[in-house]
Design a protein around this motif. Sequence first.
Motif, PDB file in Angstrom:
ATOM      1  N   LEU A   1       3.901   5.614  -5.629  1.00 52.37           N
ATOM      2  CA  LEU A   1       3.756   5.617  -7.090  1.00 52.37           C
ATOM      3  C   LEU A   1       2.755   6.672  -7.530  1.00 52.37           C
ATOM      4  CD1 LEU A   1       3.697   1.787  -7.795  1.00 52.37           C
ATOM      5  CD2 LEU A   1       5.399   3.408  -8.643  1.00 52.37           C
ATOM      6  N   ALA A   2       1.689   6.830  -6.769  1.00 47.64           N
ATOM      7  CA  ALA A   2       0.632   7.789  -7.112  1.00 47.64           C
ATOM      8  C   ALA A   2       1.116   9.236  -7.040  1.00 47.64           C
ATOM      9  CB  ALA A   2      -0.572   7.588  -6.193  1.00 47.64           C
ATOM     10  N   LEU A   3       2.237   9.486  -6.374  1.00 47.19           N
ATOM     11  CA  LEU A   3       2.794  10.836  -6.322  1.00 47.19           C
ATOM     12  C   LEU A   3       3.274  11.279  -7.700  1.00 47.19           C
ATOM     13  CD1 LEU A   3       4.890  10.674  -3.024  1.00 47.19           C
ATOM     14  CD2 LEU A   3       2.652  11.749  -3.357  1.00 47.19           C
ATOM     15  N   GLY A   4       3.546  10.294  -8.571  1.00 48.20           N
ATOM     16  CA  GLY A   4       3.999  10.608  -9.918  1.00 48.20           C
ATOM     17  C   GLY A   4       5.459  11.032  -9.942  1.00 48.20           C
TER      18      GLY A   4
ATOM     19  N   GLN B   1       2.333   1.765  -3.410  1.00 47.16           N
ATOM     20  CA  GLN B   1       1.287   2.279  -4.313  1.00 47.16           C
ATOM     21  C   GLN B   1       1.041   3.767  -4.075  1.00 47.16           C
ATOM     22  OE1 GLN B   1       0.240   0.264  -6.747  1.00 47.16           O
ATOM     23  NE2 GLN B   1      -0.698   2.091  -7.601  1.00 47.16           N
ATOM     24  N   LEU B   2       1.015   4.187  -2.824  1.00 46.79           N
ATOM     25  CA  LEU B   2       0.837   5.603  -2.501  1.00 46.79           C
ATOM     26  C   LEU B   2       1.993   6.431  -3.063  1.00 46.79           C
ATOM     27  CD1 LEU B   2      -0.468   7.285   0.589  1.00 46.79           C
ATOM     28  CD2 LEU B   2       1.863   7.837  -0.065  1.00 46.79           C
TER      29      LEU B   2
ATOM     30  N   ASP C   1       0.835  -1.207   0.000  1.00 47.39           N
ATOM     31  CA  ASP C   1       0.000   0.000   0.000  1.00 47.39           C
ATOM     32  C   ASP C   1       0.868   1.255   0.000  1.00 47.39           C
ATOM     33  OD1 ASP C   1      -2.336  -1.576   0.162  1.00 47.39           O
ATOM     34  OD2 ASP C   1      -2.329  -1.501   2.364  1.00 47.39           O
TER      35      ASP C   1
ATOM     36  N   HIS D   1       9.094   9.540  -8.177  1.00 43.75           N
ATOM     37  CA  HIS D   1       8.616   8.391  -7.396  1.00 43.75           C
ATOM     38  C   HIS D   1       8.055   7.309  -8.325  1.00 43.75           C
ATOM     39  CE1 HIS D   1       8.786  11.176  -3.953  1.00 43.75           C
ATOM     40  NE2 HIS D   1       8.873  10.085  -3.206  1.00 43.75           N
ATOM     41  N   ALA D   2       7.214   7.712  -9.265  1.00 45.41           N
ATOM     42  CA  ALA D   2       6.596   6.759 -10.184  1.00 45.41           C
ATOM     43  C   ALA D   2       7.643   6.086 -11.067  1.00 45.41           C
ATOM     44  CB  ALA D   2       5.543   7.458 -11.035  1.00 45.41           C
TER      45      ALA D   2
END
Length: 83
Positions: free
Chosen positions: A37-40, A34-35, A31, A43-44
């Motif tokens: 990764l969602a920062l873009g 995933q959080l 989790d 990080h992504a």
Amino acid sequence: MKVRVRYFASLREALGADETVEMPEPSTVGDLRQLLLALGGRHAEVLARKRAVRTALNQTLCDEQAALIDGAEVAFFPPVTGG
């Protein structure tokens, strides 16, 4: 809950040494990834699912199903680090 995230080797070069992240309870290491990764952005790119990234929870290697607790330290690092 607050979790300290640490990065090592090439991940550290891209994202810096560490950061603190607020996570809902209950959460897992997956989790958290995933959080992040969602920062873009970087990080992504650095934590992308296609990239091999190892994890440790409180200095013990773990998989992404490991449960987080408040104050935990999660480390992300490439599968091979120099020494």
